[in-house]
Scaffold this motif. Structure first.
Motif, PDB file in Angstrom:
ATOM      1  N   MET A   1       0.909  -1.131   0.115  1.00  7.20           N
ATOM      2  CA  MET A   1       0.020   0.049   0.059  1.00  7.20           C
ATOM      3  C   MET A   1       0.883   1.354   0.229  1.00  7.20           C
ATOM      4  N   PHE A   2       0.425   2.088  -0.868  1.00  6.82           N
ATOM      5  CA  PHE A   2       1.290   3.345  -1.036  1.00  6.82           C
ATOM      6  C   PHE A   2       0.475   4.627  -0.338  1.00  6.82           C
ATOM      7  N   GLU A   3       1.194   5.420   0.046  1.00  5.62           N
ATOM      8  CA  GLU A   3       0.558   6.916   0.513  1.00  5.62           C
ATOM      9  C   GLU A   3       0.836   7.964  -0.324  1.00  5.62           C
ATOM     10  N   VAL A   4       0.006   9.133  -0.090  1.00  8.46           N
ATOM     11  CA  VAL A   4       0.375  10.326  -0.984  1.00  8.46           C
ATOM     12  C   VAL A   4       1.686  11.069  -0.626  1.00  8.46           C
ATOM     13  N   GLY A   5       2.361  11.272  -1.590  1.00  9.88           N
ATOM     14  CA  GLY A   5       3.771  11.678  -1.414  1.00  9.88           C
ATOM     15  C   GLY A   5       4.702  10.618  -1.663  1.00  9.88           C
ATOM     16  N   ASP A   6       4.342   9.278  -1.746  1.00  4.58           N
ATOM     17  CA  ASP A   6       5.315   8.391  -1.985  1.00  4.58           C
ATOM     18  C   ASP A   6       5.842   8.473  -3.258  1.00  4.58           C
ATOM     19  N   ARG A   7       7.162   8.286  -3.695  1.00  2.18           N
ATOM     20  CA  ARG A   7       7.864   8.141  -4.953  1.00  2.18           C
ATOM     21  C   ARG A   7       7.382   6.788  -5.417  1.00  2.18           C
ATOM     22  N   VAL A   8       7.233   6.348  -6.523  1.00  2.00           N
ATOM     23  CA  VAL A   8       6.910   5.193  -7.035  1.00  2.00           C
ATOM     24  C   VAL A   8       7.667   4.851  -8.319  1.00  2.00           C
ATOM     25  N   VAL A   9       7.829   3.854  -8.939  1.00  2.24           N
ATOM     26  CA  VAL A   9       8.107   3.304 -10.370  1.00  2.24           C
ATOM     27  C   VAL A   9       7.055   2.522 -11.125  1.00  2.24           C
ATOM     28  N   PHE A  10       6.860   2.761 -12.401  1.00  2.00           N
ATOM     29  CA  PHE A  10       5.936   2.058 -12.943  1.00  2.00           C
ATOM     30  C   PHE A  10       6.667   0.673 -13.510  1.00  2.00           C
TER      31      PHE A  10
ATOM     32  N   ALA B   1      -4.988   9.198  -3.502  1.00  2.00           N
ATOM     33  CA  ALA B   1      -4.910   7.737  -3.318  1.00  2.00           C
ATOM     34  C   ALA B   1      -6.374   7.265  -3.111  1.00  2.00           C
ATOM     35  N   GLU B   2      -6.915   6.205  -3.916  1.00  2.00           N
ATOM     36  CA  GLU B   2      -8.064   5.937  -3.678  1.00  2.00           C
ATOM     37  C   GLU B   2      -7.670   4.306  -3.221  1.00  2.00           C
ATOM     38  N   ALA B   3      -6.996   4.038  -1.972  1.00  2.00           N
ATOM     39  CA  ALA B   3      -6.327   2.990  -1.513  1.00  2.00           C
ATOM     40  C   ALA B   3      -7.501   1.651  -1.366  1.00  2.00           C
ATOM     41  N   GLU B   4      -8.439   2.067  -0.956  1.00  2.13           N
ATOM     42  CA  GLU B   4      -9.552   1.059  -0.722  1.00  2.13           C
ATOM     43  C   GLU B   4      -9.982   0.041  -1.983  1.00  2.13           C
ATOM     44  N   VAL B   5      -9.785   0.763  -2.974  1.00  2.00           N
ATOM     45  CA  VAL B   5      -9.822   0.390  -4.433  1.00  2.00           C
ATOM     46  C   VAL B   5      -8.681  -0.048  -5.231  1.00  2.00           C
ATOM     47  N   GLY B   6      -7.495   0.477  -4.641  1.00  2.00           N
ATOM     48  CA  GLY B   6      -6.135   0.183  -5.168  1.00  2.00           C
ATOM     49  C   GLY B   6      -5.672   0.950  -6.226  1.00  2.00           C
ATOM     50  N   PHE B   7      -6.412   2.031  -6.385  1.00  2.00           N
ATOM     51  CA  PHE B   7      -5.934   3.095  -7.360  1.00  2.00           C
ATOM     52  C   PHE B   7      -5.286   4.566  -7.002  1.00  2.00           C
ATOM     53  N   TYR B   8      -4.132   4.784  -7.604  1.00  2.00           N
ATOM     54  CA  TYR B   8      -3.300   5.857  -7.263  1.00  2.00           C
ATOM     55  C   TYR B   8      -3.243   6.921  -8.415  1.00  2.00           C
ATOM     56  N   HIS B   9      -3.365   8.177  -8.090  1.00  2.97           N
ATOM     57  CA  HIS B   9      -2.991   9.039  -9.082  1.00  2.97           C
ATOM     58  C   HIS B   9      -1.757   9.596  -8.859  1.00  2.97           C
ATOM     59  N   ILE B  10      -0.946   9.633 -10.065  1.00  2.00           N
ATOM     60  CA  ILE B  10       0.292   9.853 -10.052  1.00  2.00           C
ATOM     61  C   ILE B  10       0.891  10.892 -10.867  1.00  2.00           C
TER      62      ILE B  10
END
Length: 51
Positions: free
Chosen positions: A1-10, A22-31
């Motif tokens: 699970m990720f949070e707002v502000g986390d750095r990620v790699v596709f 973050a819409e963590a409950e459905v598993g989608f993140y706006h990046i």
């Protein structure tokens, strides 16, 4: 699970970005990606950078 502000790699192409929503409950993140493009991605398509 990720949070707002986390750095990620596709996972498919290695693009780097930061989670801005973050819409963590459905598993989608706006990046916002390094090229300033934004998209919503599923959690399984993201990983933490190996820095």
């Amino acid at each position: 699970m990720f949070e707002v502000g986390d750095r990620v790699v596709f996972v498919l192409d290695g693009a780097k970005g930061v989670i801005v929503e973050a819409e963590a409950e459905v598993g989608f993140y706006h990046i916002i990606w390094e090229d300033r493009f934004t998209s919503w991605e599923k959690e399984e398509m993201l990983e933490k950078p190996k820095e």
